[in-house]
Design a protein around this motif. Structure first.
Motif, PDB file in Angstrom:
ATOM      1  N   TYR A  96       0.743  -1.242  -0.159  1.00  0.00           N
ATOM      2  CA  TYR A  96      -0.040  -0.093  -0.007  1.00  0.00           C
ATOM      3  C   TYR A  96       0.894   1.255  -0.134  1.00  0.00           C
ATOM      4  O   TYR A  96       1.871   1.437   0.774  1.00  0.00           O
ATOM      5  N   GLU A  97       0.497   2.235  -0.636  1.00  0.00           N
ATOM      6  CA  GLU A  97       1.062   3.526  -1.010  1.00  0.00           C
ATOM      7  C   GLU A  97      -0.207   4.438  -1.030  1.00  0.00           C
ATOM      8  O   GLU A  97      -0.868   4.342  -1.717  1.00  0.00           O
ATOM      9  N   ARG A  98       0.082   5.401   0.027  1.00  0.00           N
ATOM     10  CA  ARG A  98      -1.128   6.494  -0.160  1.00  0.00           C
ATOM     11  C   ARG A  98      -0.736   7.354  -1.352  1.00  0.00           C
ATOM     12  O   ARG A  98       0.203   7.739  -1.770  1.00  0.00           O
ATOM     13  N   PRO A  99      -1.926   7.825  -2.228  1.00  0.00           N
ATOM     14  CA  PRO A  99      -1.855   8.581  -3.074  1.00  0.00           C
ATOM     15  C   PRO A  99      -0.870   9.802  -3.105  1.00  0.00           C
ATOM     16  O   PRO A  99      -1.052  10.426  -2.006  1.00  0.00           O
ATOM     17  N   LYS A 100      -0.180  10.254  -3.996  1.00  0.00           N
ATOM     18  CA  LYS A 100       0.647  11.339  -3.820  1.00  0.00           C
ATOM     19  C   LYS A 100      -0.167  12.623  -4.285  1.00  0.00           C
ATOM     20  O   LYS A 100       0.692  13.757  -4.381  1.00  0.00           O
ATOM     21  N   CYS A 101      -1.358  12.638  -4.583  1.00  0.00           N
ATOM     22  CA  CYS A 101      -2.179  13.694  -4.992  1.00  0.00           C
ATOM     23  C   CYS A 101      -2.147  14.672  -3.729  1.00  0.00           C
ATOM     24  O   CYS A 101      -2.411  14.440  -2.785  1.00  0.00           O
ATOM     25  N   THR A 102      -1.853  15.970  -4.292  1.00  0.00           N
ATOM     26  CA  THR A 102      -1.517  16.915  -3.364  1.00  0.00           C
ATOM     27  C   THR A 102      -2.972  17.938  -3.207  1.00  0.00           C
ATOM     28  O   THR A 102      -3.541  18.688  -2.371  1.00  0.00           O
ATOM     29  N   ASP A 103      -3.855  17.865  -4.393  1.00  0.00           N
ATOM     30  CA  ASP A 103      -4.756  18.611  -4.898  1.00  0.00           C
ATOM     31  C   ASP A 103      -5.940  17.953  -5.096  1.00  0.00           C
ATOM     32  O   ASP A 103      -5.910  17.284  -6.193  1.00  0.00           O
ATOM     33  N   PHE A 104      -6.855  17.854  -4.105  1.00  0.00           N
ATOM     34  CA  PHE A 104      -8.145  16.828  -3.968  1.00  0.00           C
ATOM     35  C   PHE A 104      -9.338  17.445  -3.221  1.00  0.00           C
ATOM     36  O   PHE A 104      -8.981  18.157  -2.372  1.00  0.00           O
ATOM     37  N   ASP A 105     -10.261  17.099  -3.830  1.00  0.00           N
ATOM     38  CA  ASP A 105     -11.610  17.780  -3.156  1.00  0.00           C
ATOM     39  C   ASP A 105     -11.689  17.018  -1.907  1.00  0.00           C
ATOM     40  O   ASP A 105     -11.249  16.035  -1.351  1.00  0.00           O
ATOM     41  N   ASP A 106     -12.233  17.848  -0.778  1.00  0.00           N
ATOM     42  CA  ASP A 106     -12.306  17.500   0.570  1.00  0.00           C
ATOM     43  C   ASP A 106     -13.135  16.256   0.926  1.00  0.00           C
ATOM     44  O   ASP A 106     -12.776  15.596   1.948  1.00  0.00           O
ATOM     45  N   SER A 107     -13.897  15.947   0.035  1.00  0.00           N
ATOM     46  CA  SER A 107     -14.884  14.631   0.130  1.00  0.00           C
ATOM     47  C   SER A 107     -14.109  13.367   0.026  1.00  0.00           C
ATOM     48  O   SER A 107     -14.398  12.412   0.367  1.00  0.00           O
ATOM     49  N   LEU A 108     -12.990  13.617  -0.485  1.00  0.00           N
ATOM     50  CA  LEU A 108     -11.738  12.220  -0.736  1.00  0.00           C
ATOM     51  C   LEU A 108     -10.944  12.274   0.653  1.00  0.00           C
ATOM     52  O   LEU A 108     -10.089  11.119   0.470  1.00  0.00           O
ATOM     53  N   TYR A 109     -10.860  13.133   1.215  1.00  0.00           N
ATOM     54  CA  TYR A 109      -9.870  13.002   2.327  1.00  0.00           C
ATOM     55  C   TYR A 109      -9.740  11.629   3.072  1.00  0.00           C
ATOM     56  O   TYR A 109      -8.703  11.107   3.123  1.00  0.00           O
ATOM     57  N   ASP A 110     -10.872  10.943   3.493  1.00  0.00           N
ATOM     58  CA  ASP A 110     -10.863   9.842   4.232  1.00  0.00           C
ATOM     59  C   ASP A 110     -10.363   8.692   3.461  1.00  0.00           C
ATOM     60  O   ASP A 110      -9.873   7.774   3.756  1.00  0.00           O
ATOM     61  N   LEU A 111     -10.643   8.657   1.983  1.00  0.00           N
ATOM     62  CA  LEU A 111     -10.270   7.694   0.902  1.00  0.00           C
ATOM     63  C   LEU A 111      -8.757   7.694   0.741  1.00  0.00           C
ATOM     64  O   LEU A 111      -7.915   6.665   0.451  1.00  0.00           O
ATOM     65  N   ILE A 112      -8.156   9.071   0.827  1.00  0.00           N
ATOM     66  CA  ILE A 112      -6.660   9.223   0.424  1.00  0.00           C
ATOM     67  C   ILE A 112      -5.781   9.067   1.723  1.00  0.00           C
ATOM     68  O   ILE A 112      -4.731   8.698   1.673  1.00  0.00           O
ATOM     69  N   ASN A 113      -6.677   9.349   2.701  1.00  0.00           N
ATOM     70  CA  ASN A 113      -5.845   9.066   4.097  1.00  0.00           C
ATOM     71  C   ASN A 113      -6.602   8.173   5.172  1.00  0.00           C
ATOM     72  O   ASN A 113      -7.152   8.789   6.068  1.00  0.00           O
ATOM     73  N   PRO A 114      -6.681   7.082   4.694  1.00  0.00           N
ATOM     74  CA  PRO A 114      -7.703   5.756   5.472  1.00  0.00           C
ATOM     75  C   PRO A 114      -7.118   5.485   6.672  1.00  0.00           C
ATOM     76  O   PRO A 114      -5.743   5.353   6.930  1.00  0.00           O
ATOM     77  N   GLU A 115      -7.731   5.175   7.746  1.00  0.00           N
ATOM     78  CA  GLU A 115      -7.513   4.721   9.054  1.00  0.00           C
ATOM     79  C   GLU A 115      -7.307   3.187   8.789  1.00  0.00           C
ATOM     80  O   GLU A 115      -7.914   2.744   8.042  1.00  0.00           O
ATOM     81  N   GLY A 116      -6.285   2.792   9.530  1.00  0.00           N
ATOM     82  CA  GLY A 116      -6.078   1.177   9.615  1.00  0.00           C
ATOM     83  C   GLY A 116      -5.177   0.766   8.774  1.00  0.00           C
ATOM     84  O   GLY A 116      -4.939  -0.369   8.694  1.00  0.00           O
ATOM     85  N   ILE A 117      -4.382   1.455   7.865  1.00  0.00           N
ATOM     86  CA  ILE A 117      -3.423   1.061   7.063  1.00  0.00           C
ATOM     87  C   ILE A 117      -2.238   2.103   6.927  1.00  0.00           C
ATOM     88  O   ILE A 117      -2.302   3.225   7.085  1.00  0.00           O
TER      89      ILE A 117
END
Length: 149
Positions: A96-117
């Protein structure tokens, strides 16, 4: 899920319901003086778990949970996350690698920074859920997936 996938632990009585999910945060200072800490602390800090069964109605005193703790069976919970579209193949074993996107809609925060991994965790893509609208991202092609550790 098999019996070997389940772990027995103690959780706060308010969380001790079948189907409840939680992220185990690890040991607290107050845990050091508890005689039951080996049971509670058998989980991996930062991981997401799912309560599958109550083991007992006996409430044990706890220095953290004001309403005590109950014995439960838990399993690791799948993590829903956004990953690079090239890795989003059902059944694939990935690091697993967190996406390197720095510019994304706030609605995606939990998907791009998920808990538990965490970055570098080995996991399996159990399900590809959906493509993420590229209008919500800048310079990334991501898919929403379910990951099993």
């Amino acid at each position: 899920m098999t019996d070997t996938d389940t772990m027995i632990t103690l959780v706060g009585s308010r969380l001790a319901k079948e189907g409840e999910e939680f992220v185990f945060l690890g040991e607290s200072r107050e845990c050091q003086k508890c005689k039951l800490k080996r049971t509670c602390l058998s989980l991996e800090p930062g991981r997401k778990y799912h309560v599958v069964k109550l083991r007992s109605d006996t409430v044990h005193e706890c220095f953290i949970h004001d309403s005590g703790v109950l014995a439960v069976e838990v399993v690791s919970s799948p993590v829903v996350a956004a990953i690079d579209s090239k890795k989003a193949i059902a059944g694939a074993r990935i690091s697993y690698e967190r996406p390197k996107c720095t510019d994304f809609d706030d609605s995606l925060y939990d998907l791009i920074n998920p808990e538990g991994i965490n970055n570098g965790d080995k996991c399996t893509v159990s399900k590809v859920i959906d493509s993420i609208d590229e209008g919500l991202l800048s310079g990334c092609s991501l898919k929403k997936v379910e990951l099993n550790l």
